[in-house]
Design an enzyme around this catalytic site. Structure first.
Site, PDB file in Angstrom:
ATOM      1  N   GLU A   1      27.354  26.236  27.806  1.00 26.15           N
ATOM      2  CA  GLU A   1      27.429  25.857  29.287  1.00 26.15           C
ATOM      3  C   GLU A   1      28.129  26.747  30.095  1.00 26.15           C
ATOM      4  O   GLU A   1      27.817  26.875  31.444  1.00 26.15           O
ATOM      5  CB  GLU A   1      28.283  24.708  29.358  1.00 26.15           C
ATOM      6  CG  GLU A   1      27.553  23.337  28.652  1.00 26.15           C
ATOM      7  CD  GLU A   1      27.675  23.264  27.129  1.00 26.15           C
ATOM      8  OE1 GLU A   1      28.484  24.106  26.552  1.00 26.15           O
ATOM      9  OE2 GLU A   1      26.935  22.613  26.298  1.00 26.15           O
TER      10      GLU A   1
ATOM     11  N   PHE B   1      30.137  18.414  29.698  1.00 26.87           N
ATOM     12  CA  PHE B   1      30.112  19.820  29.426  1.00 26.87           C
ATOM     13  C   PHE B   1      29.938  20.434  30.466  1.00 26.87           C
ATOM     14  O   PHE B   1      29.712  21.626  30.407  1.00 26.87           O
ATOM     15  CB  PHE B   1      28.880  19.955  28.408  1.00 26.87           C
ATOM     16  CG  PHE B   1      28.786  18.983  27.277  1.00 26.87           C
ATOM     17  CD1 PHE B   1      29.809  19.022  26.424  1.00 26.87           C
ATOM     18  CD2 PHE B   1      27.690  18.292  26.872  1.00 26.87           C
ATOM     19  CE1 PHE B   1      29.812  18.260  25.372  1.00 26.87           C
ATOM     20  CE2 PHE B   1      27.641  17.633  25.878  1.00 26.87           C
ATOM     21  CZ  PHE B   1      28.719  17.434  24.908  1.00 26.87           C
TER      22      PHE B   1
ATOM     23  N   HIS C   1      25.450  11.481  32.468  1.00 31.55           N
ATOM     24  CA  HIS C   1      26.219  10.792  31.575  1.00 31.55           C
ATOM     25  C   HIS C   1      27.656  10.914  32.125  1.00 31.55           C
ATOM     26  O   HIS C   1      28.798  11.436  31.640  1.00 31.55           O
ATOM     27  CB  HIS C   1      26.376  11.447  30.134  1.00 31.55           C
ATOM     28  CG  HIS C   1      24.986  11.414  29.494  1.00 31.55           C
ATOM     29  ND1 HIS C   1      23.736  11.406  29.887  1.00 31.55           N
ATOM     30  CD2 HIS C   1      24.939  10.649  28.025  1.00 31.55           C
ATOM     31  CE1 HIS C   1      22.817  11.115  29.041  1.00 31.55           C
ATOM     32  NE2 HIS C   1      23.524  10.718  28.012  1.00 31.55           N
TER      33      HIS C   1
ATOM     34  N   ARG D   1      24.370   7.417  32.500  1.00 31.15           N
ATOM     35  CA  ARG D   1      23.447   7.563  31.653  1.00 31.15           C
ATOM     36  C   ARG D   1      22.240   6.696  31.812  1.00 31.15           C
ATOM     37  O   ARG D   1      21.192   6.730  31.641  1.00 31.15           O
ATOM     38  CB  ARG D   1      24.203   7.560  30.435  1.00 31.15           C
ATOM     39  CG  ARG D   1      23.294   7.356  29.291  1.00 31.15           C
ATOM     40  CD  ARG D   1      24.046   7.343  27.910  1.00 31.15           C
ATOM     41  NE  ARG D   1      23.108   6.694  26.688  1.00 31.15           N
ATOM     42  CZ  ARG D   1      23.282   5.789  26.364  1.00 31.15           C
ATOM     43  NH1 ARG D   1      24.079   4.808  26.873  1.00 31.15           N
ATOM     44  NH2 ARG D   1      22.301   5.133  25.295  1.00 31.15           N
TER      45      ARG D   1
END
Lengths: 558, 332
Positions: free
Chosen positions: B50, B75, B107, B165
């Site tokens: 990332e 992330f 998410h 999500r």
């Protein structure tokens, strides 16, 4: 196109002095890592990169991403020399309101990357390189990463991505100076192999069997080139090879010395991030200006096998290969002509310092350029204002250094004075040319005393090369006269161990330089400044050696 | 939401050849791989890296690309904050604030569900809104996703957009054309501009400010309040957490006298904090924040996500109750 060695070298010197000026003014900053990459940036800025200081956002420019952002003074100083801003702006380094921030910042036009947080510049470079490819632009991306920041995992994330996407327009330099903030890299986090507690870091430089960094990059799918990062000719050649490489990125692992060219900073982790004291600046500048060049003359060896002599000198780590071309007319005997120069050229990258002891040099100079000379020196006795002008233009246009030589009986002619700002080298003959094995003519010392002020007053920024009878015994006095390049015939090439002889020469000159700097400290601040200068030297045998010289010279008590 | 994002990206890709999409091994999940099939040259999957994702995006943006980089919220701000700050937000070419990178995370929040607390990013709004030059968007439904994607593509500068999500009920109604204009199901004036809040329902007795999945809950809570207590509740969609719509908030404070905020995020530093910061300076009224109470999430199967949310008080019922219980500052 020649190497442009002299031009690059002199601009690298200017940039190094600006680093000292800027960090001293700021009272902080990172000179060590600026100096380890000085020749790398020199070759990029003054030869290979395409850019326009008046139009920093030119879309087809090459990009330089300094990932090891703490070396900002090194970047800014080269940008100043390259013309992005006035050299005096370096005085604002790290100051409130300055464009020259503590770490490279887009606030300063021409800076490509906001460095500082380590380990990210390579990823950024991959992005820039991919954008250029998407846009079908011809630009190349050059990136300088540090060995300390190679501890960061993101370096290796970027290495994989560059390999996956085959970014062949990306050339990365690893400034492998073996030092990070806490200590030697091989103690903090080894890239090559772990350093023993009792070992000096120079052990790593000297033992290629311990080098593992190249293997790491090869394993990541990169084209790997390994060089001595302070050798302009090696940096230049590596860049050319990187540009010719197809299919993927190239990394040039450049073994360097942190603080290179200032003895007390060299290999000294203290100088990772510390500024020089203001009162030391003149002494440091004098040290930077008095870096020396050892130029073995191969005709002192086996004339029937000059190729072997070149190889011996190259293996002995000469700075130049000095080639004495004699035509049997300007001097009584003959050595070789341009065909031989050309034949020897492929044997080494080391600059060819071609000394033309020939009649009518203006009629032949082109041949010596084409043969691969990097500096060509012609004699004042056989040139005049017109022919030297012609010669000088030809050399300059082809990236070859311009030299002018005077015989023992010749003073620097009046017509030459106007050329001096653009002359790279003056050879002062201290024997009558044409025969080898002569003794140094002692009156050369007086001649040098007359010559040096003339050179200074007329804007000469190159260096004087002493040629003839220079040996270990007189090297110190020749250095003291002002010579900075030393042709070694009998004293180097005639010896059985060229490498040891060159090392001996370097030591003799280094001792003379240490003494000169101590003398300067004494003049500027008496024994107090001398003591402080000595105390700056902390690595290895240096403190003891410098102190001994100071004691012998009477600057400090025994 | 991810499907709407993916389709919006392809529209932007067709519209602008400089749009580049970056992914980090979640491109099937985020459905950005569809962009990759459409525009293979302009799609880069850097793997599970990332930091590299963000910084490579910065490099591309520095050379004129409009870059959308996506993965899960945990992330992105949760992992690569150094790269986000120093490589995207900090560089300001020609005085323009930041590079043209759009970080779009899915998410976000507790509704991630079964993956558990390690994957439920409850700190991202707080992290992202404290970074200068970043604008922070939280769409409530697919219409908002499409419209905000369009908006981000056409406005220079760094953005963070946080998606949920799971499927979210439509708030803005069918027929979203991605233009960002037009009337939603509520009939209210709804436009998706940075710095704007949408007043989804007018009301005079209290205000609920919501973002993301809590917006539809807030509408339910408003219904409850009216049905049970004849309390007239204004509902604001605070999709633009930064810049925040101080004008609309001040008006709500002045006219309704109390504000409840609700988000699936830590109440420290989130949208509720942003609202409180704004209102306390413009027209202080009692405020109650609903969200994770400085706690982490935990696993909950998809059908159990409402239970997880309930544990943190994120339900229409609790929103109605808390809003009704707030002391109301009379209009001056």
């Amino acid at each position: 196109m020649g190497l442009d060695y002299c031009a690059i070298r002199s601009k690298v010197l200017r940039a190094r002095k600006l680093v000292i000026r800027g960090t001293a003014a700021a009272g902080s900053g990172h000179p060590g890592g600026s100096f380890s990459m000085a020749e790398i940036l020199g070759c990029l800025f003054y030869k290979h990169m395409r850019y326009d200081p008046r139009n920093p956002q030119w879309e087809d420019r090459d990009r330089l991403v300094l990932s090891k952002g703490h070396a900002a003074p090194g970047l800014f100083s080269n940008m100043a020399v390259a013309g992005y801003f006035a050299e005096s702006e370096i005085d604002t380094l790290r100051a409130f309101g300055s464009r020259l921030q503590g770490h490279p910042d887009l606030k300063c036009p021409g800076v490509e990357f906001c460095g500082g947080s380590l380990g990210t510049g390579l990823s950024y470079s991959v992005g820039v390189a991919l954008a250029a490819r998407l846009d079908s632009r011809p630009c190349r991306v050059y990136s300088v990463i540090g060995d300390g920041e190679s501890d960061e995992g993101q370096i290796w994330e970027a290495a994989m991505a560059a390999s996956k996407y085959g970014v062949e327009n990306l050339t990365v330099f690893l400034d492998r100076n073996f030092i990070q903030q806490d200590s030697y890299t091989e103690r903090v986090m080894p890239l090559d192999s772990r350093l023993g507690d009792a070992e000096e870091i120079s052990a790593m430089w000297l033992d290629p069997d311990r080098w593992r960094t190249g293997d790491k990059w090869r394993a990541f799918g990169w084209n790997v080139i390994e060089i001595d990062g302070h050798r302009i000719e090696q940096v230049d050649d590596a860049i050319k090879r990187a540009r010719a490489h197809r299919g993927g990125p190239t990394i040039i692992i450049s073994r360097t010395i942190k603080g290179k060219s200032v003895e007390h900073m060299e290999d000294n982790p203290q100088w990772h991030g510390k500024a020089p004291a203001k009162e030391m600046v003149p002494i440091i500048n004098a040290e930077l200006e008095s870096q020396s060049i050892i130029a073995p003359s191969i005709i002192a060896g086996d004339m029937t096998n000059l190729a072997a002599e070149v190889v011996r000198c190259a293996e002995g780590r000469a700075d130049y290969i000095h080639l004495d071309v004699m035509d049997g007319r300007f001097v009584p005997n003959k050595t070789f002509l341009h065909e031989k120069v050309k034949e020897l050229r492929p044997l080494t990258l080391i600059p060819f310092d071609t000394h033309l002891m020939i009649e009518e040099p203006h009629r032949h100079v082109r041949q010596y350029v084409d043969a691969g000379s990097d500096i060509v020196t012609v004699h004042a006795e056989v040139t005049d204002v017109d022919t030297f002008g012609e010669i000088s233009d030809t050399l300059r246009e082809n990236g070859v250094g311009v030299g002018l030589a005077v015989n023992p009986d010749t003073e620097l002619p009046e017509w030459s004075l106007g050329f001096l700002p653009r002359v790279d080298q003056i050879i002062v003959m201290s024997v009558v040319p044409g025969r080898s094995g002569q003794k140094y003519i002692e009156s050369t010392h007086q001649k040098m005393a007359r010559l040096m002020p003339v050179l200074r007053d007329n804007g000469f920024a190159g260096y004087v090369e002493a040629d003839g009878g220079v040996n270990l015994e007189n090297a110190a006095s020749v250095f003291a006269d002002g010579a900075r390049a030393f042709v070694g015939g009998g004293a180097i090439v005639s010896t059985s161990d060229v490498r040891a002889s060159i090392r001996g020469f370097r030591q003799a000159v280094a001792t003379a330089r240490r003494r000169m700097l101590l003398d300067m400290a004494d003049g500027l601040g008496g024994s107090d400044l001398v003591e402080r200068w000595i105390d700056l030297h902390v690595v290895g045998a240096r403190p003891a050696e410098v102190r001994t010289i100071a004691q012998e010279a009477g600057y400090v008590a025994r | 939401m991810r499907t709407a994002y993916s389709e919006a990206l392809i529209r932007e890709g067709n519209r602008n050849p400089d749009v580049v999409v970056m992914g980090a091994d979640t491109t099937d999940s985020l459905k950005t791989s569809k962009f990759g099939r459409e525009f293979p040259d302009r799609f880069f999957n850097v793997g599970i890296a990332e930091g590299n994702l963000v910084t490579m995006s910065a490099g591309l943006a520095a050379s004129g690309k409009t870059v959308f980089a996506s993965t899960y919220a945990i992330f992105l701000p949760g992992r690569a904050v150094d790269q986000i700050r120093n490589n995207v937000a900090y560089p300001s070419p020609g005085g323009r604030g930041g590079l043209n990178v759009k970080l779009v995370a899915s998410h976000g929040g507790l509704s991630v569900g079964p993956d558990g607390g390690s994957h439920q990013q409850l700190e991202d709004i707080s992290i992202m809104r404290t970074i200068p030059n970043f604008r922070v968007m939280i769409p409530a439904d697919t219409v908002a996703v499409s419209a905000l994607t369009r908006m981000m593509a056409s406005e220079y500068g760094p953005f963070y957009m946080r998606m949920a999500r799971s499927k979210t009920p439509l708030v803005y109604g069918e027929g979203g054309d991605g233009s960002g204009a037009g009337a939603g199901a509520t009939g209210a004036d709804t436009r998706f501009e940075a710095g704007r809040a949408n007043v989804l329902r007018d009301g005079s007795d209290c205000t609920i400010a919501a973002c993301g999945i809590t917006v539809s809950m807030a509408l339910e809570a408003a219904d409850l309040l009216w049905r049970e207590k004849q309390t007239s509740c204004r509902v604001l969609d605070m999709f633009s957490v930064k810049p925040i719509d101080g004008h609309t908030l001040e008006k709500a404070a002045r006219q309704t006298g109390r504000i409840l905020t609700a988000e699936e995020h830590n109440i420290i530093g989130g949208m509720g904090s942003a609202v409180a910061e704004s209102v306390s300076e413009s027209y202080p009224v009692p405020i109650k924040r609903i969200g994770a109470l400085d706690a982490f999430g935990e696993s909950a199967r998809d059908a159990e996500v409402p239970l997880l949310l309930q544990k943190h008080g994120i339900t229409p019922f609790n929103m109605a109750q808390q809003a009704g219980a707030l002391e109301r500052l009379p209009e001056r």
